[in-house]
Design a protein around this motif. Structure first.
Motif, short mmCIF file in Angstrom:
data_model
loop_
_atom_site.label_atom_id
_atom_site.label_comp_id
_atom_site.label_asym_id
_atom_site.label_seq_id
_atom_site.Cartn_x
_atom_site.Cartn_y
_atom_site.Cartn_z
N ARG A 143 -2.99 0.81 -17.92
CA ARG A 143 -2.13 1.54 -16.98
C ARG A 143 -2.44 1.17 -15.54
NH1 ARG A 143 -1.03 8.05 -17.28
NH2 ARG A 143 0.69 8.12 -15.77
N GLU A 144 -3.73 0.99 -15.23
CA GLU A 144 -4.10 0.58 -13.87
C GLU A 144 -3.60 -0.83 -13.57
OE1 GLU A 144 -8.11 0.15 -11.10
OE2 GLU A 144 -8.22 0.95 -13.16
N ARG A 145 -3.67 -1.72 -14.57
CA ARG A 145 -3.16 -3.07 -14.36
C ARG A 145 -1.66 -3.05 -14.12
NH1 ARG A 145 -0.58 -6.97 -17.16
NH2 ARG A 145 -0.25 -5.51 -18.86
N LEU A 146 -0.95 -2.18 -14.82
CA LEU A 146 0.49 -2.09 -14.66
C LEU A 146 0.86 -1.55 -13.28
CD1 LEU A 146 3.12 -2.51 -16.30
CD2 LEU A 146 3.01 -0.08 -16.88
N GLN A 147 0.02 -0.66 -12.74
CA GLN A 147 0.30 -0.10 -11.42
C GLN A 147 0.27 -1.16 -10.33
OE1 GLN A 147 1.08 3.13 -10.62
NE2 GLN A 147 1.09 3.67 -12.80
N GLN A 148 -0.61 -2.15 -10.46
CA GLN A 148 -0.78 -3.17 -9.43
C GLN A 148 0.02 -4.44 -9.68
OE1 GLN A 148 -2.40 -2.36 -6.73
NE2 GLN A 148 -3.08 -0.39 -7.56
N MET A 149 0.67 -4.56 -10.82
CA MET A 149 1.40 -5.79 -11.14
C MET A 149 2.71 -5.84 -10.38
SD MET A 149 2.65 -7.23 -14.86
CE MET A 149 0.95 -7.44 -15.40
N ASP A 150 3.02 -7.01 -9.83
CA ASP A 150 4.27 -7.22 -9.12
C ASP A 150 5.43 -7.15 -10.10
OD1 ASP A 150 6.53 -8.63 -7.77
OD2 ASP A 150 5.04 -8.82 -6.18
N PHE A 151 6.55 -6.53 -9.67
CA PHE A 151 7.72 -6.44 -10.53
C PHE A 151 8.22 -7.82 -10.96
CE2 PHE A 151 8.81 -2.18 -8.40
CZ PHE A 151 8.09 -1.50 -9.35
N GLU A 152 8.12 -8.79 -10.08
CA GLU A 152 8.64 -10.11 -10.35
C GLU A 152 7.80 -10.85 -11.39
OE1 GLU A 152 10.78 -13.54 -7.66
OE2 GLU A 152 9.09 -12.44 -6.85
N ARG A 374 7.84 -0.21 4.75
CA ARG A 374 6.89 -0.10 3.66
C ARG A 374 7.17 -1.15 2.59
NH1 ARG A 374 4.08 4.44 3.90
NH2 ARG A 374 3.39 4.05 1.77
N PRO A 375 6.15 -1.56 1.83
CA PRO A 375 6.38 -2.50 0.71
C PRO A 375 6.93 -1.77 -0.51
CG PRO A 375 4.05 -1.97 0.87
CD PRO A 375 4.71 -1.27 2.03
N ILE A 376 7.61 -2.50 -1.35
CA ILE A 376 8.13 -1.95 -2.60
C ILE A 376 8.16 -3.09 -3.62
CG2 ILE A 376 10.54 -2.32 -1.92
CD1 ILE A 376 9.26 0.70 -3.89
N HIS A 377 7.02 -3.30 -4.29
CA HIS A 377 6.92 -4.43 -5.21
C HIS A 377 6.22 -4.09 -6.51
CE1 HIS A 377 3.16 -4.31 -2.98
NE2 HIS A 377 2.60 -4.98 -3.95
N ALA A 380 2.47 1.09 -7.81
CA ALA A 380 1.61 1.74 -6.82
C ALA A 380 2.36 1.97 -5.51
CB ALA A 380 0.36 0.90 -6.59
N SER A 381 3.12 0.97 -5.06
CA SER A 381 3.89 1.14 -3.82
C SER A 381 4.99 2.18 -4.01
CB SER A 381 4.49 -0.20 -3.39
OG SER A 381 5.36 -0.71 -4.40
N LEU A 382 5.54 2.28 -5.21
CA LEU A 382 6.56 3.29 -5.48
C LEU A 382 5.97 4.69 -5.44
CD1 LEU A 382 9.58 3.26 -6.07
CD2 LEU A 382 9.05 3.26 -8.51
N ARG A 383 4.75 4.85 -5.95
CA ARG A 383 4.08 6.15 -5.87
C ARG A 383 3.75 6.51 -4.42
NH1 ARG A 383 2.56 8.41 -10.57
NH2 ARG A 383 2.65 7.10 -12.45
N GLU A 384 3.35 5.53 -3.62
CA GLU A 384 3.10 5.80 -2.20
C GLU A 384 4.37 6.22 -1.49
OE1 GLU A 384 1.29 2.38 -0.50
OE2 GLU A 384 -0.53 2.50 -1.72
N LEU A 385 5.51 5.64 -1.88
CA LEU A 385 6.78 6.06 -1.29
C LEU A 385 7.08 7.52 -1.61
CD1 LEU A 385 9.58 5.56 0.00
CD2 LEU A 385 10.35 4.77 -2.23
#
Length: 405
Positions: A143-152, A374-377, A380-385
């Motif tokens: 789950r932690e790896r998935l949080q940091q993985m780029d959508f692309e 803000r970044p959105i990739h 994790a960035s989506l949770r920060e949003l």
């Protein structure tokens, strides 16, 4: 009470109803034990030999939303094996043979229904004499790896897991006071009109003072999402987030833009995501095309701003800022957008790079007119949003970017 015709359902019929309910639940329909009991009772009151009566009885007890009827009808035909299905298919094949063959899109929910019909793989039992071995050296939580993985960079399985995580996100927005007042015995404002109205019940004698309080509610949320070729992979995943938000709260408007502007608010209101995205695909003709940000913002300001940007709306602008027309009219339209709402948050996937600099004409024209950049990739960035939207904006957060301009 005895059935209207035929024997009392039981034995295999009861087991079949249970398996049919499990099939519907795997396909996404909310069918519980009470629905299965109600279906059993309903089948005991009808003629089991009438297929249409059985379909009506099961649909009445197991379907609670109008949008679930199509999926139920497909599941009923597949599970109970319509005897007329083969004859109808043969007749349709003869009719289609004389016409030009065209690929038809599968009905919404067919993929989920096919997956639900497939029998789950049985796990092999582990030998009792072998204790489980866990390798904990240099391992990272999935789950932690998935949080940091780029959508692309996500695979199909990672995208499916990411969509599941996105549906669990809640989007809180800070409450704002409106001009409306509501009665409140402990309110800070004296309601003179309500006081006089209540005194008429006692012959004009004022026995109590009515008070009121201003109504607070979250502001409207407007999302403008870029669906050009450079943003298509991010837009496909972020649409799941926007769909969850549109079905979780009211006053949410979603627009997609590439070479033109498309309003998909009505399509995203459908609770079934598969049906909603199929409706979006029919409504948006310019997916993965070019980008005309200035022209799209001009159309939005001219046709939609007064309708959706009232009462201190928050705007989410999702784009990488790479405009095919350069910066033609972009600064003027961004300035008008910024003045029409309370807060503009620009979400740019290019900010995932540490060495990002605002060098393109489009980015330099847009940056002076946003409140947050803000970044959105990734998740994790989506949770920060989500956490950012629940807090008031910080004007100093944009000072570093303004200096870079």
């Amino acid at each position: 009470m005895t059935p209207a015709g035929g024997p009392q359902p039981g034995g295999k019929m009861a087991a079949n109803v249970m398996h049919f309910a499990r099939l519907l639940r795997r396909a996404g329909l909310p069918v519980g034990p009470s629905d299965m009991l109600a279906a059993q009772e309903a089948l005991g009151l009808i003629d089991i030999g009438r297929r249409d009566h059985v379909r009506t009885a099961l649909r009445t007890t197991m379907v609670h939303r109008h949008e679930h009827e199509d999926l139920f009808n497909q599941a009923f035909v597949m599970f109970w094996r319509d005897p007329e299905l083969a004859r109808t298919a043969a007749a349709m094949a003869l009719l289609e043979a004389a016409k030009e063959k065209r690929p038809e899109r599968a009905p919404p929910g067919s993929r989920r229904l096919a997956e639900a019909m497939a029998s789950p793989q049985e796990k092999r039992p582990r030998p009792q004499d072998e204790p489980p071995q866990i390798e904990a050296d240099m391992t990272v939580s999935e789950r932690e790896r998935l949080q940091q993985m780029d959508f692309e960079a996500m695979s199909a399985a990672d995208i499916a897991n990411a969509k599941t995580e996105i549906r669990r996100l809640a989007l809180p927005l800070s409450l704002h006071r409106t001009r409306r007042l509501r009665p409140d015995p402990a309110g800070p404002h004296v309601d003179l009109r309500a006081t006089i109205r209540s005194s008429l019940r006692h012959g004009g004698e004022i026995l109590s003072i009515d008070s009121s309080r201003r109504v607070t509610r979250p502001p409207p949320l407007v999302a403008l999402c870029d669906i050009s070729g450079s943003m298509s992979r991010y837009a496909q995943i972020l649409l799941h987030f926007l769909h969850a938000v549109a079905n979780d709260r009211d006053r949410v408007s979603v627009f997609l833009f590439g070479t033109r502007l498309s309003n998909i608010t009505r399509q995203l209101r459908h609770r079934d995501p598969e049906v909603a995205f199929q409706l979006v695909a029919h409504a948006v003709p310019d997916w993965s095309g070019g980008t005309r940000i200035g022209e799209a913002l001009s159309l939005f300001n001219r046709n939609w701003a007064r309708r959706v940007l009232g009462q201190g709306a928050v705007v989410l602008l999702i784009t990488d800022g790479l405009d095919r027309d350069g910066a033609t009219g972009l600064a003027e339209n961004m300035e008008r957008l910024h003045k029409s709402c309370r807060r503009v948050i620009w979400l740019n996937p290019l900010l995932r790079w540490d060495g990002f600099e605002p060098k393109s004409q489009g980015i330099r024209a847009m940056l002076p007119h946003v409140d947050e950049f803000r970044p959105i990739h990734n998740l994790a960035s989506l949770r920060e949003l989500v956490e950012t939207l629940s807090r008031p904006s910080n004007p100093r957060a944009m000072d570093a970017w303004r200096v870079a301009l």
